[in-house]
Design a protein around this motif. Sequence first.
Motif, PDB file in Angstrom:
ATOM      1  N   ALA B 132      -5.566   2.314  11.356  1.00 26.13           N
ATOM      2  CA  ALA B 132      -5.561   2.077   9.910  1.00 26.13           C
ATOM      3  C   ALA B 132      -6.942   2.369   9.315  1.00 26.13           C
ATOM      4  O   ALA B 132      -7.054   2.989   8.251  1.00 26.13           O
ATOM      5  CB  ALA B 132      -5.144   0.643   9.614  1.00 26.13           C
ATOM      6  N   LEU B 133      -7.986   1.936  10.015  1.00 26.87           N
ATOM      7  CA  LEU B 133      -9.342   2.185   9.506  1.00 26.87           C
ATOM      8  C   LEU B 133      -9.660   3.675   9.520  1.00 26.87           C
ATOM      9  O   LEU B 133     -10.299   4.191   8.598  1.00 26.87           O
ATOM     10  CB  LEU B 133     -10.383   1.412  10.325  1.00 26.87           C
ATOM     11  N   LEU B 134      -9.197   4.377  10.558  1.00 27.94           N
ATOM     12  CA  LEU B 134      -9.432   5.826  10.619  1.00 27.94           C
ATOM     13  C   LEU B 134      -8.725   6.537   9.468  1.00 27.94           C
ATOM     14  O   LEU B 134      -9.258   7.472   8.878  1.00 27.94           O
ATOM     15  CB  LEU B 134      -8.973   6.391  11.962  1.00 27.94           C
ATOM     16  N   ILE B 135      -7.511   6.059   9.135  1.00 22.61           N
ATOM     17  CA  ILE B 135      -6.769   6.644   8.014  1.00 22.61           C
ATOM     18  C   ILE B 135      -7.571   6.489   6.728  1.00 22.61           C
ATOM     19  O   ILE B 135      -7.660   7.404   5.915  1.00 22.61           O
ATOM     20  CB  ILE B 135      -5.368   5.995   7.893  1.00 22.61           C
ATOM     21  N   TYR B 136      -8.169   5.306   6.565  1.00 15.69           N
ATOM     22  CA  TYR B 136      -8.984   5.089   5.376  1.00 15.69           C
ATOM     23  C   TYR B 136     -10.295   5.862   5.425  1.00 15.69           C
ATOM     24  O   TYR B 136     -10.829   6.261   4.380  1.00 15.69           O
ATOM     25  CB  TYR B 136      -9.217   3.595   5.129  1.00 15.69           C
ATOM     26  N   CYS B 137     -10.845   6.086   6.639  1.00 11.68           N
ATOM     27  CA  CYS B 137     -12.044   6.937   6.746  1.00 11.68           C
ATOM     28  C   CYS B 137     -11.697   8.345   6.263  1.00 11.68           C
ATOM     29  O   CYS B 137     -12.491   8.985   5.554  1.00 11.68           O
ATOM     30  CB  CYS B 137     -12.542   7.002   8.184  1.00 11.68           C
ATOM     31  N   ALA B 138     -10.493   8.812   6.615  1.00 10.07           N
ATOM     32  CA  ALA B 138     -10.061  10.147   6.207  1.00 10.07           C
ATOM     33  C   ALA B 138      -9.967  10.258   4.689  1.00 10.07           C
ATOM     34  O   ALA B 138     -10.151  11.331   4.122  1.00 10.07           O
ATOM     35  CB  ALA B 138      -8.718  10.487   6.849  1.00 10.07           C
ATOM     36  N   VAL B 141     -13.296  11.271   3.733  1.00  9.16           N
ATOM     37  CA  VAL B 141     -13.512  12.662   4.147  1.00  9.16           C
ATOM     38  C   VAL B 141     -12.848  13.594   3.142  1.00  9.16           C
ATOM     39  O   VAL B 141     -13.440  14.578   2.691  1.00  9.16           O
ATOM     40  CB  VAL B 141     -12.949  12.899   5.575  1.00  9.16           C
ATOM     41  N   LEU B 142     -11.619  13.230   2.746  1.00  9.77           N
ATOM     42  CA  LEU B 142     -10.877  14.026   1.757  1.00  9.77           C
ATOM     43  C   LEU B 142     -11.652  14.114   0.446  1.00  9.77           C
ATOM     44  O   LEU B 142     -11.817  15.192  -0.123  1.00  9.77           O
ATOM     45  CB  LEU B 142      -9.496  13.406   1.525  1.00  9.77           C
ATOM     46  N   ARG B 143     -12.151  12.973   0.005  1.00  8.19           N
ATOM     47  CA  ARG B 143     -12.908  12.953  -1.260  1.00  8.19           C
ATOM     48  C   ARG B 143     -14.158  13.819  -1.157  1.00  8.19           C
ATOM     49  O   ARG B 143     -14.492  14.546  -2.084  1.00  8.19           O
ATOM     50  CB  ARG B 143     -13.310  11.527  -1.612  1.00  8.19           C
ATOM     51  N   GLY B 144     -14.833  13.690  -0.012  1.00  9.74           N
ATOM     52  CA  GLY B 144     -16.081  14.421   0.161  1.00  9.74           C
ATOM     53  C   GLY B 144     -15.891  15.926   0.251  1.00  9.74           C
ATOM     54  O   GLY B 144     -16.827  16.696   0.017  1.00  9.74           O
ATOM     55  N   ILE B 161      -2.207   6.069  -1.645  1.00 10.24           N
ATOM     56  CA  ILE B 161      -0.897   5.406  -1.576  1.00 10.24           C
ATOM     57  C   ILE B 161      -0.321   5.563  -0.167  1.00 10.24           C
ATOM     58  O   ILE B 161       0.186   4.608   0.420  1.00 10.24           O
ATOM     59  CB  ILE B 161       0.061   5.992  -2.641  1.00 10.24           C
ATOM     60  N   PHE B 162      -0.466   6.774   0.376  1.00 11.15           N
ATOM     61  CA  PHE B 162      -0.003   7.013   1.749  1.00 11.15           C
ATOM     62  C   PHE B 162      -0.757   6.122   2.736  1.00 11.15           C
ATOM     63  O   PHE B 162      -0.159   5.528   3.632  1.00 11.15           O
ATOM     64  CB  PHE B 162      -0.194   8.493   2.115  1.00 11.15           C
ATOM     65  N   ALA B 163      -2.078   6.037   2.562  1.00 13.19           N
ATOM     66  CA  ALA B 163      -2.911   5.254   3.485  1.00 13.19           C
ATOM     67  C   ALA B 163      -2.474   3.791   3.490  1.00 13.19           C
ATOM     68  O   ALA B 163      -2.345   3.174   4.553  1.00 13.19           O
ATOM     69  CB  ALA B 163      -4.381   5.379   3.098  1.00 13.19           C
ATOM     70  N   PHE B 164      -2.194   3.242   2.291  1.00 17.12           N
ATOM     71  CA  PHE B 164      -1.778   1.836   2.230  1.00 17.12           C
ATOM     72  C   PHE B 164      -0.407   1.660   2.878  1.00 17.12           C
ATOM     73  O   PHE B 164      -0.185   0.716   3.640  1.00 17.12           O
ATOM     74  CB  PHE B 164      -1.752   1.347   0.786  1.00 17.12           C
ATOM     75  N   ALA B 165       0.484   2.605   2.603  1.00 17.57           N
ATOM     76  CA  ALA B 165       1.833   2.532   3.182  1.00 17.57           C
ATOM     77  C   ALA B 165       1.785   2.664   4.698  1.00 17.57           C
ATOM     78  O   ALA B 165       2.645   2.129   5.398  1.00 17.57           O
ATOM     79  CB  ALA B 165       2.707   3.634   2.582  1.00 17.57           C
ATOM     80  N   ALA B 166       0.781   3.366   5.236  1.00 19.82           N
ATOM     81  CA  ALA B 166       0.661   3.505   6.685  1.00 19.82           C
ATOM     82  C   ALA B 166       0.000   2.278   7.301  1.00 19.82           C
ATOM     83  O   ALA B 166       0.315   1.895   8.427  1.00 19.82           O
ATOM     84  CB  ALA B 166      -0.151   4.758   7.013  1.00 19.82           C
ATOM     85  N   MET B 167      -0.911   1.652   6.561  1.00 20.24           N
ATOM     86  CA  MET B 167      -1.652   0.509   7.106  1.00 20.24           C
ATOM     87  C   MET B 167      -0.757  -0.705   7.358  1.00 20.24           C
ATOM     88  O   MET B 167      -0.887  -1.375   8.379  1.00 20.24           O
ATOM     89  CB  MET B 167      -2.777   0.125   6.142  1.00 20.24           C
ATOM     90  N   ILE B 168       0.170  -0.967   6.421  1.00 16.45           N
ATOM     91  CA  ILE B 168       1.004  -2.174   6.526  1.00 16.45           C
ATOM     92  C   ILE B 168       1.790  -2.213   7.845  1.00 16.45           C
ATOM     93  O   ILE B 168       1.681  -3.194   8.592  1.00 16.45           O
ATOM     94  CB  ILE B 168       1.919  -2.312   5.286  1.00 16.45           C
ATOM     95  N   PRO B 169       2.561  -1.179   8.204  1.00 16.20           N
ATOM     96  CA  PRO B 169       3.250  -1.248   9.497  1.00 16.20           C
ATOM     97  C   PRO B 169       2.290  -1.254  10.687  1.00 16.20           C
ATOM     98  O   PRO B 169       2.572  -1.921  11.685  1.00 16.20           O
ATOM     99  CB  PRO B 169       4.129   0.009   9.515  1.00 16.20           C
TER     100      PRO B 169
END
Lengths: 72, 241
Positions: B132-138, B141-144, B161-169
């Motif tokens: 989950a943390l790596l998804i948020y790091c990305a 990276v995307l912004r940068g 939105i995708f990152a949050f939806a992936a973090m919950i499960p």
Amino acid sequence: MKRIISIAASLGITFTGYAQEPEMADGMRSEGKIYVVVAILAVILFGLVAYLISIDRKVTKLEQRLNDGKPR
Amino acid sequence: MAKLKNPRGLEDSQVMKMSYWKILSILLLVYTVTGGFLMEVPRLAIVNETIRSLYFHVPMWFGMVVMFLTSTLYAVRYLKKPGAYFDIISVEFANTGLIFGFLGIVTGMIWANYTWGTPWHGDPKQNGAAVALLIYCAYFVLRGSLENSEQRARLSAVYNIFAFAAMIPLIFIIPRLTSSMHPGSGGNPGFNTYDLDRNMRMVFYPAVIGWILLGVWIATVRIRLRNIEDKILELEYEKNH
């Protein structure tokens, strides 16, 4: 979860040897040394919070300078 | 009463004012570090006194989820009504959430080293949190990697939105479906034995609120800084054109 508790309990018995109940920092408490820990954490917390407050105030000043159109 | 003026010509009352929720945050955190160590906890094997880490480790995750949720809500608002303002709020809450997440994972590793035997046990909860943390790091990276600010804001809002939806499960569902050493996982929600303890709840809930408020505080300061930065850039642009 029951399984984990039972494992935890059985390991606890082996770790604590013949002790009847899990070991806690009772000695530290009775000697009052726990207050040392609390004091250190309180100092760190106060330090960080004071720092955050000072940053917050600096930002407020910057906002006011920008909004009032004061000379930069 | 005459209002004092500081050298920059600002009224002190304007600089000194502090929101009630910031004061509440400080009070709750002071209560956490004192009550958290001085009040009674259940006497459990293996965890022993480390059970008190619950007041610090778990609120990091609560804080992270609240920060990420706020970030996602502002990402949705941005997509509904694009504007730099919502983008800044969204990115700074994600930033603060990531800090909370890293603190959560590091404190979890220290705790796991003592209670599970190794810092990284490969437990579903640990792995899920790391992914989950790596998804948020990305997200950063995307912004940068995008030069155009509107494109950056729009794409990162969708990704958010995708990152949050992936973090919950990853953090709340998968660890419960498999066997996990982490309390609250392996089929049972909540904190089980800890949750039943009245003494711990009296510190735990205030601690959660205190840490969340601190996170909101940090995020809002960062948002305000970014707004100032934007305004300065705008003024510089006006001066040069």
